[in-house]
Design an enzyme around this catalytic site. Structure first.
Site, short mmCIF file in Angstrom:
data_model
loop_
_atom_site.label_atom_id
_atom_site.label_comp_id
_atom_site.label_asym_id
_atom_site.label_seq_id
_atom_site.Cartn_x
_atom_site.Cartn_y
_atom_site.Cartn_z
N HIS A 155 1.26 -1.24 0.00
CA HIS A 155 0.04 0.10 0.43
C HIS A 155 0.82 1.09 0.06
O HIS A 155 2.04 1.23 0.28
CB HIS A 155 -1.39 -0.31 1.52
CG HIS A 155 -2.12 -1.17 1.29
ND1 HIS A 155 -2.34 -2.39 1.12
CD2 HIS A 155 -3.26 -0.72 1.00
CE1 HIS A 155 -3.23 -2.48 1.14
NE2 HIS A 155 -4.13 -1.89 1.03
N LYS A 159 -0.88 5.00 4.31
CA LYS A 159 -1.22 3.97 5.27
C LYS A 159 -0.80 3.62 6.97
O LYS A 159 0.72 3.34 7.08
CB LYS A 159 -1.46 2.79 4.25
CG LYS A 159 -2.51 1.55 5.53
CD LYS A 159 -2.63 -0.01 4.22
CE LYS A 159 -3.97 -0.36 4.72
NZ LYS A 159 -5.19 -0.50 5.04
#
Length: 270
Positions: A155, A159
């Protein structure tokens, strides 16, 4: 269906506003931002880039929930717990895409689901939920004695939780296929001299960097061959579309705690 978007200042919140505007049967009823946010008082449509909608962003969630039919929530665990209690009081739909929730948080959601219709998932996309079904089937078909399972995810650098909610969802699917408890078999950290791989364990590897929206792969590694099941998210709108679909689906359901597998008709018969 009159929907409230909480966390409207964020990227997911704005994507939700855009999808609600283009979805038949859905209308933006209210938009909630964090207290002190620069977006408070701004028109939610302007914020999302769709033009004025006559819905100013507020920091008063209680007032926003009044006369609403549902709320869509991709925020933080502590705020999602608060919103679930409000949704239960209002007897409305609560769609939860928040990840990183603790067992205590999950217990609060279950309590709220006695009065609210809650759909909660680590990932709202059709593709990932279909993938989870395929992972469970593969894990069942390929026995633990000869096949090791590893879940790999990447990600964007902003995040804050790891492994991702989607990685855990896929890990749970693999564990279900194997008939084991993920909490007992998950290996989330490997560092130093770890010794050989524990038989029957499910490993997780986490990558963070750049602007990656979401990449997930489940690898089933056998002797001389590897089966890889994967999903790539190219646009946040896939999660927003799934969340709005879930809200419309839940509108006429009984109070309870549902998943996206229920929404998509992919859940196992009870």
């Amino acid at each position: 269906m009159k929907l409230v978007v909480v966390g409207v200042s964020g990227r997911m919140g704005q994507a939700l506003v855009r999808i609600i505007c283009e979805t038949q049967g859905a209308v933006l009823h209210a938009a909630v931002g964090r207290p002190g946010s620069a977006s408070i008082g701004r028109d939610a449509g302007d914020l999302a880039g769709v033009g004025p909608l006559g819905v100013p962003v507020t920091d008063d969630a209680l007032a926003a929930f009044v006369n609403a039919d549902g709320v869509i929530d991709f925020t933080r665990p502590e705020t999602s717990v608060e919103f679930s209690a409000l949704a239960a009081q209002a007897r409305i739909v609560h769609i939860i895409g928040t990840t990183g929730c603790s067992p205590a948080d999950e217990a609060r959601f279950e309590a709220a689901a006695r009065h609210a219709r809650i759909v909660k998932s680590g990932n709202m996309s059709l593709g990932v939920n279909l993938l989870s079904v395929l992972v469970a089937q593969a894990a069942k078909a390929l026995e633990a004695s000869g096949w090791d399972i590893e879940v790999l995810e990447m990600h964007h650098k902003h995040k804050v939780d790891a492994p991702s909610g989607t990685a855990l969802l896929l890990g749970e699917a693999a564990a279900k296929g194997r008939g084991i408890d993920l909490t007992e078999k998950a290996v989330k950290v490997r560092d130093g001299h770890t010794g050989p791989r524990e038989p029957g364990s499910i490993g997780f590897a986490t990558l963070r960097g750049g602007s990656v929206i979401g990449e997930h792969s489940v690898l089933l590694a056998g002797e001389g061959e590897i089966v890889t099941l994967s999903h790539s998210a190219g646009d946040r709108s896939i999660f927003a579309r799934g969340a709005v679909k879930a809200a419309l689906w839940a509108q006429d359901k009984k109070p309870g705690l549902y998943s996206m597998l229920d929404v998509l008709g992919l859940s196992s018969p009870h």
